[in-house]
Scaffold this active site. Structure first.
Site, PDB file in Angstrom:
ATOM      1  N   LYS A 106       0.857  -1.185   0.000  1.00  0.00           N
ATOM      2  CA  LYS A 106       0.000   0.000   0.000  1.00  0.00           C
ATOM      3  C   LYS A 106       0.893   1.235   0.000  1.00  0.00           C
ATOM      4  O   LYS A 106       1.908   1.270   0.716  1.00  0.00           O
ATOM      5  CB  LYS A 106      -0.905  -0.031   1.243  1.00  0.00           C
ATOM      6  CG  LYS A 106      -1.931   1.113   1.301  1.00  0.00           C
ATOM      7  CD  LYS A 106      -2.881   0.960   2.493  1.00  0.00           C
ATOM      8  CE  LYS A 106      -3.921   2.067   2.553  1.00  0.00           C
ATOM      9  NZ  LYS A 106      -4.866   1.902   3.680  1.00  0.00           N
TER      10      LYS A 106
ATOM     11  N   SER B 203      -9.940   2.112   2.701  1.00  0.00           N
ATOM     12  CA  SER B 203      -9.011   2.840   1.861  1.00  0.00           C
ATOM     13  C   SER B 203      -8.007   1.950   1.128  1.00  0.00           C
ATOM     14  O   SER B 203      -7.377   2.405   0.184  1.00  0.00           O
ATOM     15  CB  SER B 203      -8.242   3.859   2.701  1.00  0.00           C
ATOM     16  OG  SER B 203      -7.419   3.196   3.660  1.00  0.00           O
TER      17      SER B 203
ATOM     18  N   SER C 135     -10.338  -0.253   6.879  1.00  0.00           N
ATOM     19  CA  SER C 135      -9.714  -0.217   5.553  1.00  0.00           C
ATOM     20  C   SER C 135      -8.995  -1.476   5.101  1.00  0.00           C
ATOM     21  O   SER C 135      -8.550  -1.534   3.960  1.00  0.00           O
ATOM     22  CB  SER C 135      -8.743   0.950   5.464  1.00  0.00           C
ATOM     23  OG  SER C 135      -9.466   2.124   5.263  1.00  0.00           O
TER      24      SER C 135
HETATM   25  N1  GLN Z   1     -13.664   4.586   6.126  1.00  0.00           N
HETATM   26  C1  GLN Z   1     -12.950   4.985   7.310  1.00  0.00           C
HETATM   27  C2  GLN Z   1     -12.459   6.410   7.175  1.00  0.00           C
HETATM   28  O1  GLN Z   1     -12.668   6.989   6.135  1.00  0.00           O
HETATM   29  C3  GLN Z   1     -11.820   4.037   7.598  1.00  0.00           C
HETATM   30  C4  GLN Z   1     -10.619   4.271   6.777  1.00  0.00           C
HETATM   31  C5  GLN Z   1      -9.447   3.448   7.219  1.00  0.00           C
HETATM   32  O2  GLN Z   1      -9.587   2.427   7.894  1.00  0.00           O
HETATM   33  N2  GLN Z   1      -8.262   3.914   6.866  1.00  0.00           N
HETATM   34  O3  GLN Z   1     -11.895   6.955   8.062  1.00  0.00           O
END
Ligand code: GLN
Length: 482
Positions: free
Chosen positions: A75, A150, A174
């Site tokens: 990532k 994400s 995410s």
């Molecule tokens: N959807 C959540 C956010 O936008 C989680 C994102 C994540 O786990 N990085 O914060």
């Protein structure tokens, strides 16, 4: 040929293939598919082949470890020396990291070969990958669908078999939600198991790195590499190295699976509920006992998280000021103007929204009403989980209320995105481990995942459960046709 991490490792160990052959093969697949998927942001053929050659040389000298030469994707949130590390943001568009994150260093030390850097929501803020400054990732099961976020690039790449496995991070879901949306397996470890050193910070008290792969067994193998104490992260736990594969083959007889009644109410799509019901029946056949539990304050996870995460983000993202690294505006009148223009130009809308929210909830007069209150709610949510674990060994839950939605469907409605995080946020607020594994397909043919939540340090137990499930089902072997 496509491989799981384990299969690739076995082929290398028996001399049936080489790291160079595997890397070349996967680079070819990535080149062919990435135009449609946009799962990778950076590919560097010569770097990858140099790593592969080093792995082959090490093996020739008898210095290979269990994963030496196995290809993997990272990532784009993990700093990697000499690689562009953008975190999905225009503000870091040209940032080449001068050092390795702990996770990257561990992977390199294990001889894993980097295939490239995967796309993501900007600064890991999002649940659809549409917040990337470099365009959305497409779900390989349906190019009109989001891959989740994400870590959408990592999940899509594994689902499309462009890499055997990938690193990812989970601040509020995410790893688990994109794994569910793409039909792959992903594990978010207990907070503090994987070092955050060199992992671009979003919300430091919630961020945790973890693996995405086809199988639970692969997640265990990759977690063995990623986890471990690191003095450079003050929240890294001082624990002895453990082998997360150790319990994979334990029978599930007597495993108590808790179903929180609040997770199965209105709001859960019928097709997701039906797949979960079938998966629970499968677990019962494996010997698990089902108990109903209650996590009564579940609905408070969204307001609590969406105060705490932006608060921490507003502080963490203050370092992107156009001075030390990242984008700097071409023209400005004085220092403040330079900060303002650089940040205005470099950050996307969702990131700006979070910075504004975070700054607001931390400001004088609102701190007690919002931030402090959210921290108290966080404690209550944790207590609910701990009480639940008095009655069961693992908690089973949806990873998301629906299957993947269409690209564009929620992109103008941030709150609709936030609400879809209802089943994943509590785990991060409590710092618990949880995984998601594929259990079927929704009515429109898009994958459904099951989330298993464990008590602190129950990674091996979660992986054991999912592995046993994967011995008697084949959802994890299904791949989309590209
Ligand atoms: N959807 C959540 C956010 O936008 C989680 C994102 C994540 O786990 N990085 O914060």
């Amino acid at each position: 040929m496509t491989h799981t991490l384990k299969q690739a490792a076995d082929l290398l160990a028996t001399g049936k293939t080489s790291a160079t052959e595997l890397a070349t093969d996967y680079l070819g697949k990535i080149t062919a598919a990435n135009g449609a998927l946009n799962a990778f942001l950076t590919i560097d053929r010569s770097k990858t082949l140099a790593m592969a050659k080093a792995a082959d040389d090490a093996r020739a000298k008898g210095q290979a470890g269990p994963l030496t030469g196995v290809p993997i994707a990272h990532k784009d949130i993990f700093c990697a020396e000499g690689w562009k590390t953008t975190c999905g943001s225009k503000i870091l568009e040209n940032f080449v990291s001068p050092y390795d994150a702990h996770v990257i260093a561990q992977c390199s030390a294990a001889g894993l070969v980097t295939l490239g850097r995967t796309n993501m929501d900007e600064f890991a803020m999002g649940s659809s990958n549409e917040n990337s400054a470099f365009g959305p990732v497409k779900n390989p099961w349906d190019l009109n669908a989001v891959p989740g976020g994400s870590s959408g690039g990592s999940a899509a790449a594994v689902a499309a078999r462009l890499t055997p496995a990938a690193t990812a991070t989970d601040t509020g879901g995410s790893i688990r939600q994109p794994a569910a949306f793409c039909g792959v397996t992903g594990l978010k470890p207990t907070y503090g198991i994987v070092s955050r050193y060199g992992m671009v910070a979003y919300a430091s008290s919630l961020d945790q790195g973890g693996p995405i792969a086809q199988t639970a067994e692969d997640c265990a193998l990759l977690l063995n590499v990623m986890a471990g104490h690191d003095v450079r992260d003050s929240t890294s736990l001082e624990l002895a190295k453990e082998d997360y594969t150790r319990d994979l083959n334990q029978p599930l007889k007597g495993l108590r699976i808790g179903l929180p009644k609040e997770y199965f109410g209105a709001g859960l799509a019928g097709d997701v509920a039906a797949s979960i019901e079938a998966a629970i029946a499968e677990y019962k056949k494996l010997g698990a006992e089902i108990v109903e539990i209650s996590l009564p304050r579940t609905e408070l996870a969204i307001p609590s998280y969406y105060v705490i995460a932006p608060a921490e983000a507003s502080s963490n993202l203050s370092r992107f000021d156009g001075v030390r690294y990242g984008h700097r505006a071409a023209e400005y009148s004085d220092l403040n103007d330079m900060y303002e223009r650089s940040r205005a130009e470099g950050f996307g809308w969702e990131t700006k929204r979070r910075i504004l929210t975070g700054t607001y909830v931390l400001s004088h007069g609102y701190y007690d009403a919002y931030y402090l209150k959210a921290q108290k709610v966080r404690r209550l949510l944790t207590e609910d989980f701990l009480k639940g674990f008095g009655q069961c060994d693992v908690i089973a839950a949806p990873a998301a209320p629906t299957v993947a939605w269409n690209i564009g469907e929620k992109s103008n409605d941030p709150v609709a995105n936030y609400l879809a995080d209802i089943y994943t946020l509590g785990v991060n607020l409590a710092g618990l481990p949880a995984l998601a594994h594929p259990i079927g397909f929704g009515s429109n043919g898009r994958p459904v995942g099951l989330q298993l939540i464990g008590n602190y340090f129950a990674e091996a137990k979660l992986l054991n459960a999912a592995h046993q499930f994967q011995q008697v089902t084949d959802w994890h072997t299904k791949a989309p046709t590209l």
